[in-house]
Enzyme design. Structure first.
Site, PDB file in Angstrom:
ATOM      1  N   CYS A   1      -2.947  12.014  28.497  1.00 27.02           N
ATOM      2  CA  CYS A   1      -2.520  11.398  29.754  1.00 27.02           C
ATOM      3  C   CYS A   1      -1.296  12.136  30.333  1.00 27.02           C
ATOM      4  O   CYS A   1      -1.440  13.237  30.834  1.00 27.02           O
ATOM      5  CB  CYS A   1      -2.254   9.906  29.561  1.00 27.02           C
ATOM      6  SG  CYS A   1      -2.297   8.971  31.109  1.00 27.02           S
TER       7      CYS A   1
ATOM      8  N   HIS B   1      -7.405   7.921  27.096  1.00 26.18           N
ATOM      9  CA  HIS B   1      -6.707   7.512  25.869  1.00 26.18           C
ATOM     10  C   HIS B   1      -7.696   7.357  24.714  1.00 26.18           C
ATOM     11  O   HIS B   1      -8.395   6.351  24.622  1.00 26.18           O
ATOM     12  CB  HIS B   1      -5.964   6.192  26.099  1.00 26.18           C
ATOM     13  CG  HIS B   1      -4.752   6.330  26.960  1.00 26.18           C
ATOM     14  ND1 HIS B   1      -3.510   6.641  26.457  1.00 26.18           N
ATOM     15  CD2 HIS B   1      -4.603   6.226  28.303  1.00 26.18           C
ATOM     16  CE1 HIS B   1      -2.632   6.706  27.451  1.00 26.18           C
ATOM     17  NE2 HIS B   1      -3.280   6.459  28.582  1.00 26.18           N
TER      18      HIS B   1
ATOM     19  N   GLU C   1      -7.007   6.776  21.665  1.00 21.67           N
ATOM     20  CA  GLU C   1      -6.474   5.895  20.631  1.00 21.67           C
ATOM     21  C   GLU C   1      -6.868   4.431  20.815  1.00 21.67           C
ATOM     22  O   GLU C   1      -6.754   3.640  19.882  1.00 21.67           O
ATOM     23  CB  GLU C   1      -4.942   6.018  20.557  1.00 21.67           C
ATOM     24  CG  GLU C   1      -4.174   5.482  21.758  1.00 21.67           C
ATOM     25  CD  GLU C   1      -4.031   6.475  22.901  1.00 21.67           C
ATOM     26  OE1 GLU C   1      -3.154   6.255  23.760  1.00 21.67           O
ATOM     27  OE2 GLU C   1      -4.792   7.454  22.937  1.00 21.67           O
TER      28      GLU C   1
ATOM     29  N   SER D   1      13.642 -10.807   0.072  1.00 19.99           N
ATOM     30  CA  SER D   1      13.404 -11.950   0.952  1.00 19.99           C
ATOM     31  C   SER D   1      12.185 -12.747   0.522  1.00 19.99           C
ATOM     32  O   SER D   1      11.958 -13.845   1.030  1.00 19.99           O
ATOM     33  CB  SER D   1      13.184 -11.454   2.382  1.00 19.99           C
ATOM     34  OG  SER D   1      11.957 -10.743   2.472  1.00 19.99           O
ATOM     35  N   GLY D   2      11.393 -12.195  -0.384  1.00 21.93           N
ATOM     36  CA  GLY D   2      10.126 -12.821  -0.735  1.00 21.93           C
ATOM     37  C   GLY D   2       8.984 -12.335   0.118  1.00 21.93           C
ATOM     38  O   GLY D   2       7.827 -12.659  -0.139  1.00 21.93           O
ATOM     39  N   GLY D   3       9.300 -11.545   1.139  1.00 24.33           N
ATOM     40  CA  GLY D   3       8.278 -11.021   2.031  1.00 24.33           C
ATOM     41  C   GLY D   3       7.641  -9.751   1.499  1.00 24.33           C
ATOM     42  O   GLY D   3       8.025  -9.215   0.454  1.00 24.33           O
ATOM     43  N   VAL D   4       6.684  -9.253   2.256  1.00 27.39           N
ATOM     44  CA  VAL D   4       5.904  -8.090   1.833  1.00 27.39           C
ATOM     45  C   VAL D   4       6.786  -6.848   1.726  1.00 27.39           C
ATOM     46  O   VAL D   4       6.766  -6.135   0.715  1.00 27.39           O
ATOM     47  CB  VAL D   4       4.753  -7.832   2.829  1.00 27.39           C
ATOM     48  CG1 VAL D   4       3.976  -6.576   2.435  1.00 27.39           C
ATOM     49  CG2 VAL D   4       3.823  -9.028   2.901  1.00 27.39           C
ATOM     50  N   ASP D   5       7.566  -6.580   2.769  1.00 23.97           N
ATOM     51  CA  ASP D   5       8.291  -5.311   2.838  1.00 23.97           C
ATOM     52  C   ASP D   5       9.316  -5.163   1.708  1.00 23.97           C
ATOM     53  O   ASP D   5       9.340  -4.152   1.001  1.00 23.97           O
ATOM     54  CB  ASP D   5       8.989  -5.169   4.198  1.00 23.97           C
ATOM     55  CG  ASP D   5       8.017  -5.283   5.358  1.00 23.97           C
ATOM     56  OD1 ASP D   5       6.824  -4.986   5.155  1.00 23.97           O
ATOM     57  OD2 ASP D   5       8.442  -5.657   6.465  1.00 23.97           O
ATOM     58  N   SER D   6      10.172  -6.178   1.552  1.00 25.49           N
ATOM     59  CA  SER D   6      11.206  -6.051   0.516  1.00 25.49           C
ATOM     60  C   SER D   6      10.587  -6.050  -0.879  1.00 25.49           C
ATOM     61  O   SER D   6      11.083  -5.372  -1.788  1.00 25.49           O
ATOM     62  CB  SER D   6      12.246  -7.167   0.643  1.00 25.49           C
ATOM     63  OG  SER D   6      11.695  -8.430   0.359  1.00 25.49           O
ATOM     64  N   SER D   7       9.471  -6.771  -1.055  1.00 22.85           N
ATOM     65  CA  SER D   7       8.818  -6.809  -2.372  1.00 22.85           C
ATOM     66  C   SER D   7       8.242  -5.450  -2.740  1.00 22.85           C
ATOM     67  O   SER D   7       8.420  -4.969  -3.863  1.00 22.85           O
ATOM     68  CB  SER D   7       7.709  -7.860  -2.380  1.00 22.85           C
ATOM     69  OG  SER D   7       8.219  -9.139  -2.100  1.00 22.85           O
TER      70      SER D   7
END
Length: 509
Positions: free
Chosen positions: A79, A167, A169, A221-227
């Site tokens: 584009c 596009h 994508e 934090s118990g979340g996905v990322d920090s775990s």
């Protein structure tokens, strides 16, 4: 050396989508602002120029000298990127008489062109532009057209430089993934070896080399990322990783205890800290969302710093920062500017004197989950919905009090438990209840009530960058509403948010 594709961002809403499509082909890529391009070494196999809200005809058009790459590496302009190379390569871009937006079909494809291998004539593509390429230079060649757009795609002759006006994508471009594969694999020569297994192997090795015998503290934090970040660091440095889980009084009901329990079998070195009152004191009297965020961030750093100082000779702070956080925190003309102050990027107070290690800062959320599966992290953790860093403070509109937190925790627990029992929790990207600063009249028994309103929010998304509201079954919503009103004292009305992102955001503050 990890091979990669560079995507130069000119501010398009679709730039991250390009990156996601590249990675779906098991090819590593990085997004960089057009005006902060890193040194190009032997690891770079090709370059993609993104779209843009700007026009190449504007006085303040975003400029990048593509000729520094043209002829040296495969180059694909999408584009704006295609218009830029055409306009400043000796051709001309003009305002289109009608805005070219939506579905179109390729009624001409040059036979044998490698960019369009296995793409049939009349393939549907997605256009989104107000300008059109009206003329190309003599050394440019049209390789695809639609009924209304003659230069839908071009190649600079005898080079691996291409421009496409549509596009690839977006899913509306039916053969867009095939086109990207043609460019990345056939033209750039990428080997498609970037997988969760390879990421874990290379990341753990890199962390061992980077950290050595140093100690790292990480806020869980118990979340996905920090775990996932914690397990990667644990595999690299073992007991030298010290995890801290702070109860800020703004977690979901019983979350502090359940999160600590869930980490026990993972072998992590973790300490739980009850700091509820410090956060409530800091939030007293604050209603402005940004002031609440900053107060929470300040107190978290103070509490975390106190705990980190109890670990002897700690040198690093581990963070679960993921790639969208990094991209959204880059503030330059054109590409994504910072929208909110809750992303854990952008530096630490000087007094902490810790270096930062972010093992996930090149991954999107769904990639983090796939890496977590490779690491054999429990599905209960990997499947958790995203939860905002400031917690329930930004789901309670207005001032925070322990009483409001308790009410929202109860309502939220009823909501989430019903989503689980109905089998729809895993089909929802993110869900939560919001406590509104609104009171409404109600009737309970023979009495008139004047109590608060809770709003339920549930969205579907891939990465949180865009989101659609979930069409939850009416009977399920009715059951949730009845349970909340009957069991949570202080709530007499429940509403459901049917806004999508954009224009709304997922959270209310």
């Amino acid at each position: 050396m990890q091979e990669k594709i560079l995507i130069l961002d000119f501010g398009s809403q679709f730039t991250q989508l390009i990156a996601r499509r590249v990675r779906e082909l098991n090819i590593y890529c990085e997004i960089h602002p057009f005006n902060h391009v890193p040194a190009i070494d032997d690891s770079v196999k090709g370059v993609i120029l993104s779209g843009s809200p700007y026009s190449v005809r504007q006085e303040d058009a975003l400029h990048y000298d593509f000729k520094t790459i043209h002829g040296k590496l495969p180059l694909l302009g999408v584009c704006y990127g295609a218009q830029y190379m055409a306009h400043f390569g000796g051709g001309e871009v003009m305002a289109s008489s009608t805005r070219e937006y939506g579905r179109a079909n390729l009624d001409y494809i040059k036979p044998g062109n490698p960019l369009f291998k296995q793409i049939p004539q009349h393939s549907q593509v997605w256009m989104s532009h107000a300008d059109t390429i009206s003329r190309i230079a003599d050394d440019y060649e049209v390789i695809a057209s639609t009924e209304t757009v003659k230069v839908a795609a071009y190649q600079i002759k005898d080079t691996q430089t291409y421009g496409i006006q549509f596009h690839p994508e977006v899913t509306h471009s039916i053969d867009g993934k095939q086109l990207l594969q043609n460019f990345l694999v056939d033209i750039c020569g990428c080997t498609q070896d970037w997988t969760p297994d390879s990421f874990v192997e290379t990341t753990v090795a890199a962390l061992r080399e980077k950290l050595g015998d140093d100690k790292v503290v990480l806020g869980l934090s118990g979340g996905v990322d920090s775990s996932v970040a914690a397990v990667l660091l644990h595999q690299a440095i073992g007991k030298n990783l010290h995890c801290i889980f702070v109860d800020n009084g703004l977690l979901r009901k019983d979350e502090f205890e359940s999160v600590l329990e869930s980490y026990k079998h993972m072998g992590l070195n973790i300490k739980g800290v009850d700091a509820k009152q410090r956060f409530y004191d800091a939030l007293s009297g604050l209603s402005d969302p940004e002031k609440k965020r900053k107060a929470i961030g300040r107190v978290f750093i103070e509490v975390f710093d106190d705990e980190a100082h109890q670990v002897q000779d700690v040198k690093w702070l581990g963070q679960g920062t993921i790639y969208p956080d990094v991209i959204e925190s880059v503030s330059v003309k054109g590409p994504s500017a910072t929208i909110k102050s809750h992303h854990n990027v952008g530096g630490l107070p000087d007094f902490m004197k810790l270096k930062v290690v972010e093992p996930l800062n090149t991954l999107f959320k769904d990639e983090v989950r796939r890496v977590g599966k490779t690491l054999k992290i429990d599905d209960n953790i990997l499947g958790r919905h995203p939860f905002p860093g400031p917690g329930l403070a930004i789901r309670i509109l207005g001032e925070i009090t322990p009483e409001k937190v308790a009410i929202l925790q109860e309502a939220d627990a009823i909501y989430i438990n019903n989503l689980r029992s109905a089998g729809v929790y895993d089909k929802v990207w993110q869900a939560g209840a919001i406590y509104l600063p609104v009171q409404s009249v109600g009737v309970m028994g023979d009495e008139r009530t004047y109590e608060n309103v809770v709003c339920l929010r549930a969205v579907e998304s891939l990465d949180g960058m865009t989101a659609d509201w979930c069409h939850l079954p009416y009977d399920l919503l009715a059951k949730i509403s009845n349970e909340i009103i009957n069991n949570v004292k202080g709530i007499n009305r429940v509403v459901y948010d049917i806004s999508s992102k954009p224009p709304a955001t997922i959270e209310w503050e």
